[in-house]
Design a protein around this motif. Structure first.
Motif, PDB file in Angstrom:
ATOM      1  N   PRO A 347       0.821  -1.224   0.000  1.00  0.00           N
ATOM      2  CA  PRO A 347       0.000   0.000   0.000  1.00  0.00           C
ATOM      3  C   PRO A 347       0.851   1.269   0.000  1.00  0.00           C
ATOM      4  O   PRO A 347       1.931   1.328   0.601  1.00  0.00           O
ATOM      5  N   MET A 348       0.365   2.244  -0.724  1.00  0.00           N
ATOM      6  CA  MET A 348       0.922   3.591  -0.640  1.00  0.00           C
ATOM      7  C   MET A 348       0.081   4.379   0.358  1.00  0.00           C
ATOM      8  O   MET A 348      -1.107   4.117   0.548  1.00  0.00           O
ATOM      9  N   TRP A 349       0.701   5.329   0.970  1.00  0.00           N
ATOM     10  CA  TRP A 349      -0.017   6.124   1.950  1.00  0.00           C
ATOM     11  C   TRP A 349       0.282   7.602   1.725  1.00  0.00           C
ATOM     12  O   TRP A 349       1.288   7.972   1.127  1.00  0.00           O
ATOM     13  N   GLY A 350      -0.648   8.402   2.205  1.00  0.00           N
ATOM     14  CA  GLY A 350      -0.507   9.835   2.023  1.00  0.00           C
ATOM     15  C   GLY A 350      -1.110  10.599   3.192  1.00  0.00           C
ATOM     16  O   GLY A 350      -2.014  10.113   3.881  1.00  0.00           O
ATOM     17  N   VAL A 351      -0.593  11.769   3.404  1.00  0.00           N
ATOM     18  CA  VAL A 351      -1.100  12.675   4.448  1.00  0.00           C
ATOM     19  C   VAL A 351      -1.508  13.971   3.794  1.00  0.00           C
ATOM     20  O   VAL A 351      -0.947  14.379   2.763  1.00  0.00           O
ATOM     21  N   GLY A 352      -2.518  14.598   4.384  1.00  0.00           N
ATOM     22  CA  GLY A 352      -3.002  15.826   3.794  1.00  0.00           C
ATOM     23  C   GLY A 352      -3.694  16.708   4.832  1.00  0.00           C
ATOM     24  O   GLY A 352      -3.792  16.363   6.019  1.00  0.00           O
ATOM     25  N   LEU A 353      -4.150  17.822   4.354  1.00  0.00           N
ATOM     26  CA  LEU A 353      -4.815  18.808   5.209  1.00  0.00           C
ATOM     27  C   LEU A 353      -5.895  19.487   4.384  1.00  0.00           C
ATOM     28  O   LEU A 353      -5.653  19.875   3.239  1.00  0.00           O
ATOM     29  N   GLN A 354      -7.090  19.593   5.018  1.00  0.00           N
ATOM     30  CA  GLN A 354      -8.189  20.273   4.353  1.00  0.00           C
ATOM     31  C   GLN A 354      -8.560  21.511   5.172  1.00  0.00           C
ATOM     32  O   GLN A 354      -8.723  21.455   6.381  1.00  0.00           O
ATOM     33  N   TYR A 355      -8.707  22.611   4.456  1.00  0.00           N
ATOM     34  CA  TYR A 355      -9.052  23.890   5.092  1.00  0.00           C
ATOM     35  C   TYR A 355     -10.332  24.408   4.446  1.00  0.00           C
ATOM     36  O   TYR A 355     -10.427  24.480   3.217  1.00  0.00           O
ATOM     37  N   SER A 356     -11.308  24.752   5.296  1.00  0.00           N
ATOM     38  CA  SER A 356     -12.594  25.276   4.818  1.00  0.00           C
ATOM     39  C   SER A 356     -12.775  26.691   5.351  1.00  0.00           C
ATOM     40  O   SER A 356     -12.677  26.930   6.572  1.00  0.00           O
ATOM     41  N   LEU A 357     -13.036  27.603   4.435  1.00  0.00           N
ATOM     42  CA  LEU A 357     -13.264  29.004   4.794  1.00  0.00           C
ATOM     43  C   LEU A 357     -14.769  29.224   4.985  1.00  0.00           C
ATOM     44  O   LEU A 357     -15.575  28.900   4.109  1.00  0.00           O
ATOM     45  N   LYS A 358     -15.125  29.777   6.147  1.00  0.00           N
ATOM     46  CA  LYS A 358     -16.538  29.996   6.483  1.00  0.00           C
ATOM     47  C   LYS A 358     -16.762  31.449   6.904  1.00  0.00           C
ATOM     48  O   LYS A 358     -15.850  32.102   7.419  1.00  0.00           O
ATOM     49  N   THR A 368     -32.033  27.243  18.526  1.00  0.00           N
ATOM     50  CA  THR A 368     -31.220  26.051  18.818  1.00  0.00           C
ATOM     51  C   THR A 368     -29.726  26.352  18.761  1.00  0.00           C
ATOM     52  O   THR A 368     -28.913  25.607  19.307  1.00  0.00           O
ATOM     53  N   MET A 369     -29.365  27.424  18.060  1.00  0.00           N
ATOM     54  CA  MET A 369     -27.946  27.745  17.919  1.00  0.00           C
ATOM     55  C   MET A 369     -27.546  28.930  18.782  1.00  0.00           C
ATOM     56  O   MET A 369     -26.533  29.550  18.538  1.00  0.00           O
ATOM     57  N   SER A 370     -28.383  29.218  19.800  1.00  0.00           N
ATOM     58  CA  SER A 370     -28.119  30.401  20.630  1.00  0.00           C
ATOM     59  C   SER A 370     -27.227  30.115  21.812  1.00  0.00           C
ATOM     60  O   SER A 370     -26.949  31.002  22.604  1.00  0.00           O
ATOM     61  N   GLY A 371     -26.856  28.834  21.955  1.00  0.00           N
ATOM     62  CA  GLY A 371     -25.993  28.514  23.088  1.00  0.00           C
ATOM     63  C   GLY A 371     -24.635  29.194  22.957  1.00  0.00           C
ATOM     64  O   GLY A 371     -24.193  29.593  21.888  1.00  0.00           O
ATOM     65  N   THR A 372     -24.006  29.291  24.120  1.00  0.00           N
ATOM     66  CA  THR A 372     -22.706  29.982  24.145  1.00  0.00           C
ATOM     67  C   THR A 372     -21.681  29.253  23.288  1.00  0.00           C
ATOM     68  O   THR A 372     -20.930  29.877  22.526  1.00  0.00           O
ATOM     69  N   ASP A 373     -21.687  27.896  23.366  1.00  0.00           N
ATOM     70  CA  ASP A 373     -20.695  27.137  22.595  1.00  0.00           C
ATOM     71  C   ASP A 373     -20.932  27.276  21.093  1.00  0.00           C
ATOM     72  O   ASP A 373     -19.998  27.458  20.316  1.00  0.00           O
ATOM     73  N   MET A 374     -22.168  27.192  20.705  1.00  0.00           N
ATOM     74  CA  MET A 374     -22.456  27.304  19.294  1.00  0.00           C
ATOM     75  C   MET A 374     -22.183  28.703  18.770  1.00  0.00           C
ATOM     76  O   MET A 374     -21.734  28.886  17.641  1.00  0.00           O
ATOM     77  N   ALA A 375     -22.443  29.667  19.609  1.00  0.00           N
ATOM     78  CA  ALA A 375     -22.197  31.036  19.184  1.00  0.00           C
ATOM     79  C   ALA A 375     -20.712  31.287  18.961  1.00  0.00           C
ATOM     80  O   ALA A 375     -20.305  32.026  18.065  1.00  0.00           O
ATOM     81  N   SER A 376     -19.878  30.636  19.753  1.00  0.00           N
ATOM     82  CA  SER A 376     -18.435  30.834  19.583  1.00  0.00           C
ATOM     83  C   SER A 376     -17.908  30.173  18.318  1.00  0.00           C
ATOM     84  O   SER A 376     -16.872  30.565  17.793  1.00  0.00           O
ATOM     85  N   MET A 377     -18.621  29.174  17.816  1.00  0.00           N
ATOM     86  CA  MET A 377     -18.181  28.479  16.618  1.00  0.00           C
ATOM     87  C   MET A 377     -18.741  29.102  15.341  1.00  0.00           C
ATOM     88  O   MET A 377     -18.352  28.712  14.245  1.00  0.00           O
ATOM     89  N   ASN A 378     -19.627  30.064  15.485  1.00  0.00           N
ATOM     90  CA  ASN A 378     -20.243  30.670  14.312  1.00  0.00           C
ATOM     91  C   ASN A 378     -19.191  31.424  13.488  1.00  0.00           C
ATOM     92  O   ASN A 378     -18.486  32.297  13.966  1.00  0.00           O
ATOM     93  N   GLY A 379     -19.054  30.973  12.197  1.00  0.00           N
ATOM     94  CA  GLY A 379     -18.101  31.627  11.293  1.00  0.00           C
ATOM     95  C   GLY A 379     -16.661  31.183  11.447  1.00  0.00           C
ATOM     96  O   GLY A 379     -15.755  31.755  10.820  1.00  0.00           O
ATOM     97  N   MET A 380     -16.413  30.164  12.286  1.00  0.00           N
ATOM     98  CA  MET A 380     -15.027  29.701  12.491  1.00  0.00           C
ATOM     99  C   MET A 380     -14.593  28.803  11.322  1.00  0.00           C
ATOM    100  O   MET A 380     -15.330  27.907  10.905  1.00  0.00           O
ATOM    101  N   ASP A 381     -13.370  29.035  10.778  1.00  0.00           N
ATOM    102  CA  ASP A 381     -12.842  28.211   9.698  1.00  0.00           C
ATOM    103  C   ASP A 381     -12.548  26.800  10.205  1.00  0.00           C
ATOM    104  O   ASP A 381     -12.224  26.603  11.390  1.00  0.00           O
ATOM    105  N   MET A 382     -12.605  25.853   9.268  1.00  0.00           N
ATOM    106  CA  MET A 382     -12.442  24.453   9.644  1.00  0.00           C
ATOM    107  C   MET A 382     -11.118  23.928   9.072  1.00  0.00           C
ATOM    108  O   MET A 382     -10.808  24.127   7.903  1.00  0.00           O
ATOM    109  N   VAL A 383     -10.340  23.236   9.894  1.00  0.00           N
ATOM    110  CA  VAL A 383      -9.079  22.596   9.501  1.00  0.00           C
ATOM    111  C   VAL A 383      -9.191  21.115   9.833  1.00  0.00           C
ATOM    112  O   VAL A 383      -9.493  20.769  10.989  1.00  0.00           O
ATOM    113  N   MET A 384      -8.921  20.277   8.802  1.00  0.00           N
ATOM    114  CA  MET A 384      -9.100  18.837   9.007  1.00  0.00           C
ATOM    115  C   MET A 384      -7.876  18.078   8.461  1.00  0.00           C
ATOM    116  O   MET A 384      -7.619  18.077   7.260  1.00  0.00           O
ATOM    117  N   PRO A 385      -7.054  17.417   9.322  1.00  0.00           N
ATOM    118  CA  PRO A 385      -5.983  16.529   8.849  1.00  0.00           C
ATOM    119  C   PRO A 385      -6.585  15.282   8.201  1.00  0.00           C
ATOM    120  O   PRO A 385      -7.669  14.825   8.596  1.00  0.00           O
TER     121      PRO A 385
END
Length: 508
Positions: A347-358, A368-385
């Motif tokens: 097998p070959m293997w690979g590593v990568g990174l995904q970045y999502s701009l929001k 339902t999205m008025s909680g403090t935790d959800m409010a802090s995540m509103n508009g936050m960019d996503m980074v995924m290894p």
């Protein structure tokens, strides 16, 4: 008419002295050094085919870093024409970066294969270089042989011309008649020796005329009177110098010499034409104008060579022969490729990174999205290894590739064995040719020396009327023949040395 011949006691050696004409002329230029090494170096620098092979090798070297390089990373861009909305915001742009890696050891095996392939091209360059050197040596030896042959023919022409002058003078002397007259013959050899004869009217004229026409000396003696005994002795001596036999004092003798000269002069012109053609071919190997002059040695000599023992020489073939080394590199390249193919079947293997701009979304009406935790995540960019692994489950193609490469290895080994056997046979044959040529050189040198002595004796016997002109001409033909054979045998010896050096790939 009495023919009185006056000559010095040394006159018997006059014809022998003419053989000095076969020796190099004192005015000949000093010997020039053999410049074969210079021409070989020029050929190595300038030959287009050799340069092309060297550039091919340099190009092969550039494949080594290519084989050991990683695959280029992949970058994916994704732009949402209409932003996708989720609970963390509006997704506008995705950027993904991925780098694949082969299994451990694959790159090293690939570099090994590319290195061996480059070594094959290098051995092909060495083989081309050795072949070029062999071609240069062969052409050089051929030109030197032709030049040596031409010089032998020219020297024989010089000798026959001297003999022609003497035969012409003797024919003229034999034709002298009348109550009074004189004939003088002066023959100059390369060393300046001369023979002079004078004829004057006397009571022995009948004997001189008979001797000149080919009558036996005894008949001329019986025709003379006792009162002219001294004149009779002079006439007998004169008959000896002018050719008492009709075969050597007739016009046919002069014509036979002229026939020999015509053939030799035509042969000399043919040799000059062959030399010009061979010189043009030689200059082509050096990549220079075909009309360029060559510096040839004055004398064709054997190439100094000290042959190793047969066992040691055969042992060197495997380590020095470019052909064997090239086939060995081919087998090693196939082994490295087989190792690489086994690694690539993993097998070959690979590593990568995904970045999502929001961007932020309006959450006022969404309780339902008025909680403090959800409010802090509103508009936050996503980074995924990310981690990627290939699954080589279709094994048929990998097994076929490995079987193909394994068969290629066996084929290369068989070719290497066959090539080694052929090289050993070629080396043994070249050694035999060298030994045969060495014996021929020694034989022809001894025969040429004996032929030169035979020419001396034939000329002296002709002077004393114990040999005819045909005997002298035959002796000269034998001398020329052995000299030509000697030049050919020396050329064969040098060619055998060149073949052995080519088989052993001797360093220049």
């Amino acid at each position: 008419m009495t023919l009185n011949i006056k000559y010095r006691p040394a006159a018997l050696l006059t014809f022998a002295v003419m053989l000095a004409a076969l020796l190099p002329s004192p005015a000949r230029s000093a010997a020039q050094p053999d410049s074969l090494a210079t021409y070989m170096e020029a050929a190595a620098r300038s030959n287009p085919q050799l340069r092309a092979q060297f550039l091919t090798y340099q190009a092969a070297l550039q494949r080594v870093p290519q084989a050991g390089a990683f695959d280029d990373p992949q970058i994916d861009f994704g732009f949402f024409v209409k932003p996708m909305t989720d609970y963390t915001g509006k997704r506008v742009l995705d950027i993904k970066v991925m780098q694949m890696f082969p299994w451990f050891g694959t790159r090293k095996a690939a570099r090994s294969e590319a290195t061996e392939m480059a070594r094959m091209d290098y051995e092909a360059f060495r083989r081309q270089r050795d072949q070029l050197f062999l071609d240069v040596k062969t052409a050089w030896i051929n030109i030197a042989r032709l030049n040596e042959t031409r010089k032998s023919v020219v020297e024989n022409i010089r000798l026959l011309r001297v003999l022609q002058q003497l035969a012409t003078a003797r024919f003229g002397t034999a034709g002298v008649s009348g109550s009074s007259g004189s004939a003088s013959v002066s023959t100059m050899s390369g060393s300046g020796a001369s023979v002079s004869a004078s004829a004057s009217a006397s009571t022995g004229g009948a004997m001189g005329a008979m001797a000149g026409m080919g009558a036996p000396a005894s008949s001329a003696a019986s025709a003379s009177t006792s009162a002219a005994s001294s004149s009779t002795m002079g006439a007998m001596s004169g008959g000896a110098m002018t050719g008492g036999s009709g075969s050597s004092a007739s016009l046919s003798s002069v014509l036979r010499i002229q026939l020999e000269l015509n053939e030799l002069e035509n042969q000399c012109r043919d040799l000059e034409s062959q030399i010009a053609t061979a010189t043009a071919a030689f200059n082509t190997l050096l990549n220079r104008p075909t009309a360029s002059a060559l510096c040839l040695p004055d004398t064709l000599l054997r190439t100094p060579f000290a042959a190793d023992s047969l066992t040691a020489a055969l042992g060197e073939l495997g380590t020095r022969s470019p052909m064997l080394r090239m086939l060995s590199a081919d087998a090693e390249a196939a082994r490295a490729k087989l190792k690489m193919q086994k690694k690539m079947s993993l097998p070959m293997w690979g590593v990568g990174l995904q970045y999502s701009l929001k961007t932020s979304r309006d959450m006022g009406s969404d309780m339902t999205m008025s909680g403090t935790d959800m409010a802090s995540m509103n508009g936050m960019d996503m980074v995924m290894p990310m981690l990627t692994v290939t699954l080589p489950i279709f094994r048929g193609k990998y097994k076929a590739e490995q079987r193909e490469t394994q068969l290629r290895i066996e084929a290369a080994e068989a070719q290497c064995l066959e090539m080694r056997n052929n090289l050993e046979l070629a080396y043994v044959t070249a050694r035999q040719q060298l030994a045969d040529a060495d014996r021929d050189v020694q034989l022809n040198e001894a025969q040429a020396s004996l032929a030169a002595t035979a020419c001396d004796l034939a000329v002296q016997e002709m002077v004393t009327e114990r040999a005819a002109l045909d005997d002298v001409l035959q002796a000269y033909r034998q001398l020329l023949d052995y000299r030509l054979r000697r030049a050919t045998s020396i050329a064969d010896y040098n060619l055998a040395v060149a073949k052995i050096e080519n088989l052993l790939s001797s360093d220049f």
